[in-house]
Design a protein around this motif. Structure first.
Motif, PDB file in Angstrom:
ATOM      1  N   LEU A   1       1.236  -1.610   0.010  1.00  0.00           N
ATOM      2  CA  LEU A   1       0.262  -0.132  -0.078  1.00  0.00           C
ATOM      3  C   LEU A   1       0.664   0.631   0.006  1.00  0.00           C
ATOM      4  N   LEU A   2       0.232   2.320  -1.027  1.00  0.00           N
ATOM      5  CA  LEU A   2       1.955   3.320  -0.735  1.00  0.00           C
ATOM      6  C   LEU A   2       0.578   4.452  -1.240  1.00  0.00           C
ATOM      7  N   GLY A   3       0.817   5.522  -0.503  1.00  0.00           N
ATOM      8  CA  GLY A   3       0.093   7.098  -0.506  1.00  0.00           C
ATOM      9  C   GLY A   3       1.347   8.296   1.193  1.00  0.00           C
ATOM     10  N   PRO A   4       1.222   8.766   0.345  1.00  0.00           N
ATOM     11  CA  PRO A   4       1.554  10.183   1.276  1.00  0.00           C
ATOM     12  C   PRO A   4       1.069  10.323   2.733  1.00  0.00           C
ATOM     13  N   ASN A   5       2.127  10.168   3.584  1.00  0.00           N
ATOM     14  CA  ASN A   5       2.241  11.134   4.623  1.00  0.00           C
ATOM     15  C   ASN A   5       0.692  11.891   5.044  1.00  0.00           C
ATOM     16  N   GLY A   6      -0.082  11.067   5.745  1.00  0.00           N
ATOM     17  CA  GLY A   6      -1.220  11.383   6.822  1.00  0.00           C
ATOM     18  C   GLY A   6      -2.385  11.019   6.313  1.00  0.00           C
ATOM     19  N   VAL A   7      -2.078  10.334   4.903  1.00  0.00           N
ATOM     20  CA  VAL A   7      -3.533  10.068   4.471  1.00  0.00           C
ATOM     21  C   VAL A   7      -5.236   8.702   4.647  1.00  0.00           C
ATOM     22  N   GLY A   8      -3.744   7.544   5.465  1.00  0.00           N
ATOM     23  CA  GLY A   8      -4.746   6.886   6.406  1.00  0.00           C
ATOM     24  C   GLY A   8      -4.090   5.709   6.196  1.00  0.00           C
ATOM     25  N   LYS A   9      -3.040   5.399   5.737  1.00  0.00           N
ATOM     26  CA  LYS A   9      -1.971   3.788   5.591  1.00  0.00           C
ATOM     27  C   LYS A   9      -2.976   2.877   7.151  1.00  0.00           C
ATOM     28  N   THR A  10      -2.241   3.590   7.999  1.00  0.00           N
ATOM     29  CA  THR A  10      -2.149   3.474   9.204  1.00  0.00           C
ATOM     30  C   THR A  10      -3.511   3.120   9.913  1.00  0.00           C
ATOM     31  N   THR A  11      -3.750   4.403  10.102  1.00  0.00           N
ATOM     32  CA  THR A  11      -5.410   4.051   9.927  1.00  0.00           C
ATOM     33  C   THR A  11      -6.378   2.443   9.600  1.00  0.00           C
ATOM     34  N   LEU A  12      -5.684   2.606   8.415  1.00  0.00           N
ATOM     35  CA  LEU A  12      -6.697   1.382   7.169  1.00  0.00           C
ATOM     36  C   LEU A  12      -5.934  -0.346   7.984  1.00  0.00           C
ATOM     37  N   PHE A  13      -4.970  -0.512   8.565  1.00  0.00           N
ATOM     38  CA  PHE A  13      -3.833  -1.422   8.913  1.00  0.00           C
ATOM     39  C   PHE A  13      -4.932  -1.146  10.128  1.00  0.00           C
ATOM     40  N   LYS A  14      -4.799  -0.463  11.291  1.00  0.00           N
ATOM     41  CA  LYS A  14      -5.151  -0.735  12.231  1.00  0.00           C
ATOM     42  C   LYS A  14      -6.706  -1.294  12.590  1.00  0.00           C
TER      43      LYS A  14
END
Ligand SMILES: Nc1ncnc2c1ncn2[C@@H]1O[C@H](COP(=O)(O)OP(=O)(O)OP(=O)(O)O)[C@@H](O)[C@H]1O
Length: 261
Positions: free
Chosen positions: A36-49
């Motif tokens: 999963l690629l995306g800019p800082n703060g877009v929500g990658k960690t939120t989605l993973f959690k």
């Protein structure tokens, strides 16, 4: 037909009343590396959690092997999915082997301590990542990169079906970055491990992933093979930098900044 390990249907995730990503549909193929690629703060960690049940799902369904995981027990989920979080500072000076052995907890009965075979699995995970020499060192007294490797070893010791890694190579040196991802790629082929990871390096995704999801600044998600997903247009729209992909025989090429005139 590609077998699906994990499926997200209409997923919304965020914190309290705030929604970070509103409507995510993803099919994560089994036995592949998905990046999963995306800019800082877009929500990658939120989605993973949210995928890991560490944050409540705001809307939608998450399935593993076709089953809605909301109905799974914590024990079943922990046996199936391992998580390598972004590097953190630990509170207690456990030894590295103790930290890695925690990965075996999902396979033990309640209140059972890791046995000899569990310790052997934990030691093997350390050896695999070339950090066997750190086994007896306090986890609080090793470097940030070594700690990251220990967290990856802990997840490998869990012997999960799905390994979720949030920027796993962020603090690793050049050699470890390549070796760790080569190793988990080997596990995808050998043991049908499914790897889901984030990265800030499109070249890492090009080299190691079989499937890539790109998150745009507006939350739009595109999923495809690495060459189709990581386009010069996506990189410009998302990061504001002009790039070009340079052909390298035997690979999918390398992305470099475009020459400035
Ligand atoms: N605990 C929290 N409570 C409220 N908002 C949060 C929390 N953690 C993160 N956020 C916000 O949620 C949004 C998404 O953050 P997230 O950490 O998921 O981004 P990310 O894509 O993983 O970023 P990065 O690449 O910088 O790690 C950001 O606006 C962030 O400020």
């Amino acid at each position: 037909m590609t077998e699906i390990a994990m499926q997200l249907e209409g997923v919304a995730c965020g914190y309290g009343a705030r929604t970070v990503l509103a409507n995510v549909d993803l099919s994560i193929p089994r036995g592949k590396l998905f990046c999963l690629l995306g800019p800082n703060g877009v929500g990658k960690t939120t989605l993973f959690k949210t995928m890991l049940r560490l944050l409540p799902l705001q809307r939608g369904v998450i399935r593993i092997g076709g089953e809605d995981v909301a109905r799974w027990s914590d024990a079943r989920f922990a046996k199936t999915v391992a998580y390598v979080p972004q590097a953190h500072t630990p509170p207690f000076p456990f030894s590295v082997i103790d930290v890695v052995s925690i990965g075996r907890a999902a396979h033990l009965g309640p209140f059972a301590a890791p046995g000899a075979s569990d310790l052997a699995v934990a030691r093997q995970a350390l050896e695999t990542l070339a950090i066997g020499h750190l086994a007896e060192r306090p986890y609080t007294e090793i470097s940030g990169g070594e700690r990251q490797l220990a967290l990856i070893a802990r997840a490998l010791a869990q012997q999960p079906e799905i390994l979720v890694m949030d920027e796993p190579t962020a603090s690793l040196d050049f050699g470890h970055q390549i070796r760790v991802l080569d190793h988990v790629c080997e596990l995808t082929r050998r043991s049908k491990l499914t790897v889901v990871m984030t990265s800030h390096d499109p070249n890492q995704a090009l080299r190691h992933a079989q499937s890539v999801a790109t998150l745009g600044r507006n939350g739009a998600v595109f999923v495809g093979c690495p060459s189709a997903a990581i386009t010069e247009n996506y990189l410009f729209d998302t990061y504001g930098v002009r790039t070009q992909r340079v052909a390298v025989p035997g690979s999918r090429g390398v992305i470099v900044p475009a020459q400035q005139d």
